[in-house]
Each structure stands twice: as C-alpha cells, then as structure tokens.
Design a protein around this motif. Structure first.
Motif, PDB file in Angstrom:
ATOM      1  N   PHE A 221     -49.835  62.581 -63.628  1.00  0.00           N
ATOM      2  CA  PHE A 221     -50.955  62.837 -64.540  1.00  0.00           C
ATOM      3  C   PHE A 221     -51.032  61.735 -65.595  1.00  0.00           C
ATOM      4  CE2 PHE A 221     -51.990  64.602 -68.781  1.00  0.00           C
ATOM      5  CZ  PHE A 221     -53.342  64.906 -68.593  1.00  0.00           C
TER       6      PHE A 221
ATOM      7  N   CYS B  99     -51.598  71.524 -69.234  1.00  0.00           N
ATOM      8  CA  CYS B  99     -51.395  71.548 -67.780  1.00  0.00           C
ATOM      9  C   CYS B  99     -50.262  72.492 -67.408  1.00  0.00           C
ATOM     10  CB  CYS B  99     -51.042  70.149 -67.268  1.00  0.00           C
ATOM     11  SG  CYS B  99     -52.445  69.160 -66.734  1.00  0.00           S
TER      12      CYS B  99
ATOM     13  N   LEU C  43     -48.010  69.710 -71.578  1.00  0.00           N
ATOM     14  CA  LEU C  43     -47.602  69.991 -70.208  1.00  0.00           C
ATOM     15  C   LEU C  43     -46.590  71.124 -70.183  1.00  0.00           C
ATOM     16  CD1 LEU C  43     -46.944  66.247 -69.188  1.00  0.00           C
ATOM     17  CD2 LEU C  43     -49.131  67.483 -69.145  1.00  0.00           C
TER      18      LEU C  43
ATOM     19  N   CYS D  71     -49.877  69.829 -62.470  1.00  0.00           N
ATOM     20  CA  CYS D  71     -50.445  68.620 -63.084  1.00  0.00           C
ATOM     21  C   CYS D  71     -49.648  68.211 -64.306  1.00  0.00           C
ATOM     22  CB  CYS D  71     -51.923  68.798 -63.417  1.00  0.00           C
ATOM     23  SG  CYS D  71     -52.337  70.086 -64.622  1.00  0.00           S
TER      24      CYS D  71
ATOM     25  N   SER E  31     -52.409  66.821 -60.074  1.00  0.00           N
ATOM     26  CA  SER E  31     -52.452  65.776 -61.093  1.00  0.00           C
ATOM     27  C   SER E  31     -53.747  64.966 -61.128  1.00  0.00           C
ATOM     28  CB  SER E  31     -51.278  64.814 -60.885  1.00  0.00           C
ATOM     29  OG  SER E  31     -50.063  65.517 -60.835  1.00  0.00           O
TER      30      SER E  31
ATOM     31  N   ALA F 111     -56.770  66.654 -62.754  1.00  0.00           N
ATOM     32  CA  ALA F 111     -56.446  66.883 -64.166  1.00  0.00           C
ATOM     33  C   ALA F 111     -56.547  65.580 -64.958  1.00  0.00           C
ATOM     34  CB  ALA F 111     -55.050  67.473 -64.299  1.00  0.00           C
TER      35      ALA F 111
END
Length: 395
Positions: free
Chosen positions: A265, A256, A278, A260, A235, A238
């Motif tokens: 994040f 991600c 994500l 992450c 995380s 990122a």
C-alpha cells in the motif's frame, strides 16, 4: 523462539504423486511425503497480496524440508492458482482430496465459505487467508481454523480507534471489495457500534472491480460527511483511494484492515500514503520481532529479504507453520487422519510465532478456532509502518 523441525517439498504447481493418505486415513507408519493442498490467487484480483502470501507458505515448506521434515517425512505442496474463482477452487479442492491431501490451505472468503460443508463432511482440516468470523465456530465449521484476528475483530479495533481519534464522534465510510470478503465484517461492525454506544455513523460503499479511480465513491463519502475511510480490500485499490484523496485535497484519513495494511500500500500510494492508519495483526518487516529472524536467514540464502518480500510473506509462513504443528501432533499419535490433525491443533497449546502475530502466538481450542484476537495499529510515517499500538484486542 523454538526451533521448528518440519519439512515440505515446494512445488508451485502439482507435485509428483507418491504415497500419501486420503482424508481420514492412517499413514503415520508410511514413508513418503505428507501432502497438503494449496489454493492460491496468483493471477486474480487479489494476487497483489495473494502471491506474496503464497510465496511465504512455499518458503516455509522449502525451509522445513531442509530441516529434515516432520519426523523425517517431507510435506509435499500440491499448489495451484485459482485466480479468485470459486468454481475453480471447488475443482482444485476435489483434485487435492483425490491426490491424498491430509489438509488444505485455501485463500478467499467466498471459496472458503463455499467449501465449508465439504470440508466438514470430509473431516479435512482447512486454513485460509480468510478471517471471516463465522469460520471460527467449531460448532458450525469444525474443520476450519482461522489463525489471526477476524475481520470483525480488526473492524472493532478500527472503530474504537476512530471513535477516540475523532473525539468521541465520527462519520465513517466503509469502502469494501464487492464480495463476501469485503462484506464479512459489516454486520458485526454495526452491532459493535450499537453495543458499545459509539457515536459513529457508518455507511458502506462497494468498490467496483478494476476501477481506474474512486473519485465518485469519495464524493459520496464527502456528502456523508465522512472523515474516515475504512478499507476492506487489497493494497492496489486502497492505494488508489489514497492517491485520489491527495489529488482532491480531501480531509479524510484511511484506516486499512489486514489486506491493504502493508508495505505494498505504501509503495504503491507513495507520498499519498503518509498519515494513513493500518490495522494489521502481522508485524511488519521493520519491527525486528524474533520470529522474523528465521525467515530472513532463509531468504538470505534465496537472494532476498523479508523487507523485500513484505509482511504477507511472514503471514503465509506462519500460517503454514500452524498447519504443520497439527500434522506433527497427529504423527506423534500415529494417526495422520483429519480428525487427529484437528485434535492436535485444538490441543497444541500456544503455537509460537516469535511475535510475528499480534499477541505472539496462535492458539486454538475445542471451543474456538479463532487463533488470535490481538492486532497492531500503525501509521504511515516517512514511508514506514510506525506502531501506534501493539497487541490491541477489541474491548
């Protein structure tokens, strides 16, 4: 969701040595704790997520012990920090074996792959936080079990989404941890692009450890023409990429993968996280899935909540649960050996997570140790993980 019955004594470091069985031994008729080794990154470069995951495993252990254990026996956590150092992981593995661990919970891809031949030779069931696809083939690594969609499956889902979002054509920069973990999905990603005929130009960029920023990498990605940045890292780095994109006012969207794709994040990147995507197999704390209720109930007694601890806590919790189901099945057969735990995992059927993982359950077979293949796709909106799609498998 079914009521779980197992229990585990939660020592963060090594616990008091009581009776236990060595790998391959039969201790089903013995009293005393069942030992499980835990190799954790609590101080290394992936400790931002590793500490949350490990805390979730230990939380499950404590909860289970409070519920009465597996057939009245507690599980004793032999848990130590290896700081993401492969030789240290190898030393701890040997130590846990000598202390009578019947199964091991590991962490990284590099150490899990380095230990795979020893795991096979010792007939010792091993789960870890590595979702490298090569660990799912019992013909090659018969005692490794991967509970979640592999990094390659996550990457396939990400590429499919990018191709659609980009209108059928996209330039993609793959920013990755400079390690076996970071590289794990790359070859499979390139194969997927070819097999599916995706009009995706994919270039890989290793992320220097400890970098203050990633402006240089983003400049290279901009020269490539990349509009999407897939990140296979944890995380904190990122989040720095997100901040750098915002600071440079770049027209780029982060996608991600598992490590992450989380609340950390979002917390770390702040407003710079908005709009990024994500790919996350594990349901976030705000999802309201049934499998989170027992965790929140436990954490309330600990003065916390899943919203505070994050989805990686639930990830560790249910990974430990899956391991315990194998232990439970072996005890029912009165044979607490590595072979019996392996057989129990392969024949356990659907291990319920109450929706905590992509398709709700983890299931292994004798032909595949890939426990799940479905993931969620989320977008950061107003500081929250908002579902775009759930239960998505690569196809």
């Amino acid at each position: 969701m079914k009521r779980f019955r197992t229990a585990v004594a939660a020592g963060l470091l090594t616990a008091t040595a009581l009776t236990a069985c060595a790998p391959g031994g039969d201790s089903a008729d013995e009293e005393g704790p069942i030992k499980v080794g835990m190799i954790a990154d609590l101080s290394g470069p992936t400790s931002d997520v590793g500490s949350r995951y490990h805390k979730g495993m230990l939380g499950y252990v404590k909860w289970l012990n409070g519920e009465g254990g597996v057939d009245g026996r507690e599980i004793e956590a032999l848990a130590e920090d290896y700081a993401y150092d492969v030789p240290t992981a190898e030393r701890l593995y040997k130590k846990f074996v000598n202390e009578g661990a019947v199964a091991i919970q590991g962490w990284g891809t590099g150490d899990t792959e380095a230990l795979s031949s020893k795991i096979t030779a010792d007939h010792l069931p091993f789960m870890s936080a590595s979702y490298a696809e090569e660990l799912t083939d019992p013909g090659k690594t018969p005692y490794n079990f991967v509970v979640a969609p592999t990094y390659s499956d996550q990457m396939r889902v990400a590429l499919n989404w990018i191709a659609e979002d980009g209108g059928g054509k996209a330039d993609v920069a793959f920013f990755h941890n400079d390690s076996p973990f970071g590289l794990a999905p790359l070859d499979d990603a390139r194969t997927w692009i070819d097999e599916k005929g995706l009009e995706v130009d994919l270039e890989a960029y290793p992320m220097p450890a400890g970098a203050a920023n990633y402006v240089g990498l983003l400049s290279q990605a901009k020269s490539q023409g990349a509009k999407y940045i897939v990140i296979q890292n944890v995380s904190s780095p990122a989040a720095q990429v997100a901040k750098d994109i915002a600071a440079q006012n770049l027209d780029m969207k982060i996608v991600c993968l598992n490590w992450c794709a989380d609340e950390l994040f979002i917390e770390t990147a702040g407003k710079a996280a908005e709009g990024h995507v994500l790919v996350q197999p594990w349901a976030p704390a705000n999802s309201g899935v049934e499998g989170h209720a027992v965790i929140d109930e436990f954490l309330k007694g600990e003065g916390s909540s899943l919203a505070e601890e994050g989805l990686h806590y639930a990830q560790g919790w249910y990974t430990m649960h899956a391991m315990v189901e194998g232990v439970r099945g072996a005890i029912e057969e009165e044979d607490l050996s590595g072979e019996a735990i392996k057989d129990a995992l392969e024949n356990a059927g659907s291990i319920d997570t109450g929706g905590a993982i992509g398709d709700g359950a983890i299931e292994f077979t004798a032909d595949s140790h890939r426990g799940s293949s479905a993931t969620g796709i989320y977008e950061v909106k107003k500081g929250e993980m908002t579902a775009l799609e759930t239960g998505v498998a690569p196809e």
